[in-house]
Design an enzyme around this catalytic site. Sequence first.
Site, PDB file in Angstrom:
ATOM      1  N   CYS A 181       0.860  -1.186   0.000  1.00 41.72           N
ATOM      2  CA  CYS A 181       0.000   0.000   0.000  1.00 41.72           C
ATOM      3  C   CYS A 181       0.901   1.242   0.000  1.00 41.72           C
ATOM      4  O   CYS A 181       1.297   1.733   1.053  1.00 41.72           O
ATOM      5  CB  CYS A 181      -0.898  -0.018   1.227  1.00 41.72           C
ATOM      6  SG  CYS A 181      -2.193   1.237   1.205  1.00 41.72           S
ATOM      7  N   CYS A 222      -8.041   5.515  -6.646  1.00 51.45           N
ATOM      8  CA  CYS A 222      -7.431   6.104  -5.457  1.00 51.45           C
ATOM      9  C   CYS A 222      -7.440   7.623  -5.553  1.00 51.45           C
ATOM     10  O   CYS A 222      -7.146   8.179  -6.610  1.00 51.45           O
ATOM     11  CB  CYS A 222      -6.000   5.607  -5.295  1.00 51.45           C
ATOM     12  SG  CYS A 222      -5.172   6.252  -3.816  1.00 51.45           S
TER      13      CYS A 222
END
Length: 426
Positions: A160, A354
Site C-alpha cells: 500500500c 485512489c
Amino acid sequence: MAHIVVLGAGIGGMPAAYELKAALGREHRVTVINAVDYFQFVPSNPWLAVGWREREAITLPIGPALGAKGIEFIAQPVVRLDAEGNAVELKDGSRIAYDYLVIATGPRLAFEEVPGAGPLGGFTQSICTVDHAEHALAEYRKFLDDPGPAVIGAMPGASCFGPAYEFTFIFSRDLQKRRLRHKVPITYVTSEPYIGHLGLGGVGDSKSMLESELRNHDVKWICNARVTKVEAGKMFVTELDDMGQVKKEHELPFKFSMMLPAFKGVDPVAAVEGLCNPRGFVLIDEHQRSKKYKNIFSAGVCVAIPPVEATPVPTGAPKTGYMIESMVTAIVHNIVADIRGEPATAKGTWNAICLADMGDTGAAFVALPQIPPRNVNWFKKGKWVHLAKIAFEKYFLHKMKTGNSEPVYEKYVLKALGITRLTERS
C-alpha cells in the site's frame, strides 16, 4: 434463520454488515466482531499524524451505529477460528457460532520483518492505525523542536504505497507552513522499482508526475530499496539494480521516519489449515468464497491477490476502496443466493481507484482492471483531488454513522470521474 458473523469493522467490515442487514432483513442475524469498539477512517491518518485532524473527527463508536440497524456487535479480539466447527472463539473465552463467516479483518502489520521497525519497540513511525498516527503526531511535535533529516517510505513487501506518498507531501507541506522545511532534508525510500509504480506496475503517467512532484518538493528518493535494519536515528538500506543485484549500500540518518510495513494475515485466520496462503491471506475463488470452506467469504486487505509483477525487492498489490466495495457487494449477493439455495454468481471487480492527498493538491488514479493491460489507465492531479478527498472523508464517516448501505464508489466516485463501471473479472 441464518447467522452471519463479520470479522472486522473497518472499510470492508462495516459496509458488509450494513449491506447484509439491508439485504436479509429481520429474518436473519448479523453480528460484527471487532477487536476495538470504534471505527477508524484509515485514509485520514496521514492528516492526523501532522495535526491536521483530531482523533475524534475520524473515529466513531461502532455499537450505537450498528445497533440502530439491528446488527449485533461484540468488541473482543478473536483468538481462534474453528472453521470446521463453524465458530469463532474470543479473548474472553466465549464461542460464537455462525452459518456464514465474512473475514474483513484487514492485515497484521509485519514490523518484525525489519529489525528496529515500528512505533512500539522500534524507531520508525506508522500511519496504518489511528493509534499509530497519534503516536507519530507526538513524535512529530518533538521533532519540530529539533528538526533534521527525515526518511519516509515503504518497507520490503509493502503493498500500500499511496499513503507513503501522501504522507511525504503532507509532511513537506506542513513544514513549509511552519517555515521549517529548509531544515529538513527528506528522502523517500521505497521497495518499488521506480517512483509511481504503486504496486500496480504504474498507472498512466504516474511515474513522471510523481517524480516531478517529489522534485518540486525537494525530496530525494531511493527505489528498489531493501531496508535491512533500523537503529536509533539511522536506517540501513540496500539499493538493488533492475536485475536484483546490489547497487549501493546506504546508511541514512534521520530524526523522524515514517515507513509503511509489509502486511500479513491476522494470526487466528492465518492459523487455519487450507484457508490462507503462506503469508496468511485468505485464498478465495472468483465469488469471494474460501476455496476450502464454502461458508466462509473474505474481502479487503486480508484477501490473497498475487503481485502485479515480479520486482527486485518484493512488492504487493494494493487493495483500494473501490475493489473492497465491489468485493463486499459480491459477498452479500452470494450469501443471499446461498440462503435461497441458488448458485453464487456475483464477482468482485479487480479495479483500482485512489484519491491521494498531497497537502494542498492531490493525485487521482484509475486502473481498470488493476492488472495490466487495462481498459482505463488514468492518472491526474490537481487541487480538486485534495477537495474531493476531504468530501469523501466526510461522506464515508456519515455513511458509517447512519448505516447507509449504498455503494460509494459505484454511485459517486466513478460518476464524478466520468467513468462507467467496468467489470473485468467476470
